[in-house]
Design a protein around this motif. Structure first.
Motif, PDB file in Angstrom:
ATOM      1  N   ILE A   1       0.878  -1.173   0.000  1.00 49.27           N
ATOM      2  CA  ILE A   1       0.000   0.000   0.000  1.00 49.27           C
ATOM      3  C   ILE A   1       0.912   1.220   0.000  1.00 49.27           C
ATOM      4  O   ILE A   1       1.732   1.394   0.917  1.00 49.27           O
ATOM      5  CB  ILE A   1      -0.925   0.002   1.224  1.00 49.27           C
ATOM      6  CG1 ILE A   1      -1.886  -1.182   1.139  1.00 49.27           C
ATOM      7  CG2 ILE A   1      -1.698   1.308   1.308  1.00 49.27           C
ATOM      8  CD1 ILE A   1      -2.802  -1.322   2.343  1.00 49.27           C
ATOM      9  N   ILE A   2       0.786   2.065  -1.027  1.00 49.72           N
ATOM     10  CA  ILE A   2       1.707   3.207  -1.137  1.00 49.72           C
ATOM     11  C   ILE A   2       1.086   4.510  -0.617  1.00 49.72           C
ATOM     12  O   ILE A   2       1.803   5.456  -0.304  1.00 49.72           O
ATOM     13  CB  ILE A   2       2.207   3.375  -2.582  1.00 49.72           C
ATOM     14  CG1 ILE A   2       1.043   3.533  -3.545  1.00 49.72           C
ATOM     15  CG2 ILE A   2       3.069   2.185  -2.980  1.00 49.72           C
ATOM     16  CD1 ILE A   2       1.469   3.862  -4.970  1.00 49.72           C
ATOM     17  N   SER A   3      -0.224   4.561  -0.526  1.00 47.63           N
ATOM     18  CA  SER A   3      -0.864   5.748   0.071  1.00 47.63           C
ATOM     19  C   SER A   3      -2.199   5.327   0.658  1.00 47.63           C
ATOM     20  O   SER A   3      -2.864   4.435   0.119  1.00 47.63           O
ATOM     21  CB  SER A   3      -1.058   6.852  -0.978  1.00 47.63           C
ATOM     22  OG  SER A   3      -2.006   6.447  -1.950  1.00 47.63           O
TER      23      SER A   3
ATOM     24  N   PHE B   1      -7.105   3.795  -0.365  1.00 49.36           N
ATOM     25  CA  PHE B   1      -5.690   3.410  -0.468  1.00 49.36           C
ATOM     26  C   PHE B   1      -5.356   3.047  -1.906  1.00 49.36           C
ATOM     27  O   PHE B   1      -6.252   2.811  -2.744  1.00 49.36           O
ATOM     28  CB  PHE B   1      -5.354   2.244   0.473  1.00 49.36           C
ATOM     29  CG  PHE B   1      -6.176   1.008   0.227  1.00 49.36           C
ATOM     30  CD1 PHE B   1      -5.702   0.001  -0.594  1.00 49.36           C
ATOM     31  CD2 PHE B   1      -7.421   0.864   0.820  1.00 49.36           C
ATOM     32  CE1 PHE B   1      -6.455  -1.138  -0.816  1.00 49.36           C
ATOM     33  CE2 PHE B   1      -8.173  -0.276   0.597  1.00 49.36           C
ATOM     34  CZ  PHE B   1      -7.697  -1.286  -0.226  1.00 49.36           C
ATOM     35  N   THR B   2      -4.059   2.995  -2.191  1.00 46.53           N
ATOM     36  CA  THR B   2      -3.563   2.613  -3.512  1.00 46.53           C
ATOM     37  C   THR B   2      -2.628   1.413  -3.363  1.00 46.53           C
ATOM     38  O   THR B   2      -1.690   1.452  -2.553  1.00 46.53           O
ATOM     39  CB  THR B   2      -2.806   3.767  -4.186  1.00 46.53           C
ATOM     40  OG1 THR B   2      -3.682   4.881  -4.307  1.00 46.53           O
ATOM     41  CG2 THR B   2      -2.307   3.363  -5.558  1.00 46.53           C
ATOM     42  N   LEU B   3      -2.918   0.376  -4.141  1.00 46.46           N
ATOM     43  CA  LEU B   3      -2.079  -0.840  -4.139  1.00 46.46           C
ATOM     44  C   LEU B   3      -1.107  -0.783  -5.309  1.00 46.46           C
ATOM     45  O   LEU B   3      -1.478  -0.413  -6.424  1.00 46.46           O
ATOM     46  CB  LEU B   3      -2.942  -2.091  -4.279  1.00 46.46           C
ATOM     47  CG  LEU B   3      -3.665  -2.598  -3.034  1.00 46.46           C
ATOM     48  CD1 LEU B   3      -4.547  -3.784  -3.395  1.00 46.46           C
ATOM     49  CD2 LEU B   3      -2.692  -2.989  -1.946  1.00 46.46           C
ATOM     50  N   ARG B   4       0.133  -1.166  -5.036  1.00 44.95           N
ATOM     51  CA  ARG B   4       1.130  -1.273  -6.100  1.00 44.95           C
ATOM     52  C   ARG B   4       1.626  -2.715  -6.171  1.00 44.95           C
ATOM     53  O   ARG B   4       2.045  -3.294  -5.156  1.00 44.95           O
ATOM     54  CB  ARG B   4       2.310  -0.346  -5.838  1.00 44.95           C
ATOM     55  CG  ARG B   4       3.358  -0.431  -6.960  1.00 44.95           C
ATOM     56  CD  ARG B   4       4.524   0.487  -6.708  1.00 44.95           C
ATOM     57  NE  ARG B   4       5.253   0.048  -5.526  1.00 44.95           N
ATOM     58  CZ  ARG B   4       6.277   0.731  -4.998  1.00 44.95           C
ATOM     59  NH1 ARG B   4       6.638   1.888  -5.519  1.00 44.95           N
ATOM     60  NH2 ARG B   4       6.894   0.281  -3.943  1.00 44.95           N
ATOM     61  N   ASN B   5       1.579  -3.300  -7.387  1.00 43.67           N
ATOM     62  CA  ASN B   5       2.076  -4.656  -7.618  1.00 43.67           C
ATOM     63  C   ASN B   5       3.354  -4.558  -8.447  1.00 43.67           C
ATOM     64  O   ASN B   5       3.317  -4.279  -9.636  1.00 43.67           O
ATOM     65  CB  ASN B   5       1.023  -5.498  -8.356  1.00 43.67           C
ATOM     66  CG  ASN B   5       1.511  -6.921  -8.630  1.00 43.67           C
ATOM     67  OD1 ASN B   5       2.485  -7.369  -8.034  1.00 43.67           O
ATOM     68  ND2 ASN B   5       0.836  -7.616  -9.524  1.00 43.67           N
ATOM     69  N   ALA B   6       4.495  -4.777  -7.807  1.00 46.74           N
ATOM     70  CA  ALA B   6       5.785  -4.707  -8.494  1.00 46.74           C
ATOM     71  C   ALA B   6       6.244  -6.062  -9.008  1.00 46.74           C
ATOM     72  O   ALA B   6       7.346  -6.186  -9.549  1.00 46.74           O
ATOM     73  CB  ALA B   6       6.834  -4.133  -7.548  1.00 46.74           C
ATOM     74  N   ASN B   7       5.423  -7.089  -8.851  1.00 45.90           N
ATOM     75  CA  ASN B   7       5.795  -8.440  -9.305  1.00 45.90           C
ATOM     76  C   ASN B   7       5.692  -8.552 -10.818  1.00 45.90           C
ATOM     77  O   ASN B   7       5.082  -7.714 -11.493  1.00 45.90           O
ATOM     78  CB  ASN B   7       4.877  -9.482  -8.646  1.00 45.90           C
ATOM     79  CG  ASN B   7       5.079  -9.568  -7.153  1.00 45.90           C
ATOM     80  OD1 ASN B   7       6.207  -9.610  -6.678  1.00 45.90           O
ATOM     81  ND2 ASN B   7       3.983  -9.582  -6.401  1.00 45.90           N
ATOM     82  N   ASP B   8       6.283  -9.650 -11.348  1.00 46.04           N
ATOM     83  CA  ASP B   8       6.207  -9.934 -12.788  1.00 46.04           C
ATOM     84  C   ASP B   8       4.970 -10.742 -13.129  1.00 46.04           C
ATOM     85  O   ASP B   8       4.901 -11.337 -14.208  1.00 46.04           O
ATOM     86  CB  ASP B   8       7.462 -10.704 -13.239  1.00 46.04           C
ATOM     87  CG  ASP B   8       8.715  -9.858 -13.114  1.00 46.04           C
ATOM     88  OD1 ASP B   8       8.594  -8.618 -13.218  1.00 46.04           O
ATOM     89  OD2 ASP B   8       9.799 -10.426 -12.900  1.00 46.04           O
TER      90      ASP B   8
END
Length: 200
Positions: free
Chosen positions: A111-113, A129-136
């Protein structure tokens, strides 16, 4: 007549003596010691022993040499018949490949914000909230856990919520006003984090 009778008497005496001689001969033959089968085999199987014994009477040193030279060859069944195997060369074993541990989807989902507000007469917590998925890879069924505290920081309650949605790889997704549950009216602060996620 006397000569004939005398001759006749002599032949009768000889006939009477023959069975006695035969019986005596059988008795003597039965009483003689006979070599047993074991003795016969041992004598027949080891002629080298006889040669060594005979040689010993002449010279002790010669006897030792002859005993060594004339000892019977080891049989195929004997454990000493085969020479000891050569030491096996060590086999080069490659070290096991260290497999990299499987990366958890949680490593790339964060969760970035975030922010929250009250709803439903102040008893419900609505989180944005904002979710970030950095996976491939994409992830789904993301569960978040939110901790609520008073103004002074003392803990009040925890709430969890599963998001039945998919977040694509290398992307972000914003969720606004999501209901996470009922909270204490004294709650002033909230902190949410991702606790589980499934790889798609």
């Amino acid at each position: 007549m006397r000569i004939a009778g005398w001759s006749f008497g002599k032949s009768e005496a000889r006939l009477a003596v023959l069975p006695a001689i035969a019986i005596a001969g059988c008795a003597v033959w039965l009483m003689l010691p006979q070599a047993s089968d074991a003795e016969g085999h041992s004598i027949a199987a080891s002629p080298e022993v006889i040669r060594v014994t005979q040689a010993t009477s002449h010279n002790d040193d010669t006897a030792g040499v002859q005993a060594t030279l004339s000892s019977p060859a080891p049989s195929a069944d004997s454990p000493d018949a085969n020479p000891p195997p050569a030491a096996a060369a060590p086999i080069d074993i490659a070290p096991p490949e260290t497999a990299e541990p499987a990366q958890s989807p949680l490593d790339g989902v964060k969760i970035i914000s975030q922010s929250w507000r009250r709803g439903g007469l102040g008893s419900k917590a609505l989180v944005t909230f904002t979710l970030r998925n950095a996976n491939d890879y994409a992830v789904k069924d993301i569960e978040i856990a939110c901790k609520f505290a008073r103004r002074d920081g003392s803990h009040l309650t925890d709430r969890r919520r599963i998001i039945p949605d998919t977040v694509n790889m290398k992307s972000r997704k914003r969720y606004a006003g999501m209901l996470v549950g009922f909270v204490n009216v004294n709650a002033n602060k909230a902190k949410c984090s991702v606790v589980t996620a499934s790889r798609l």
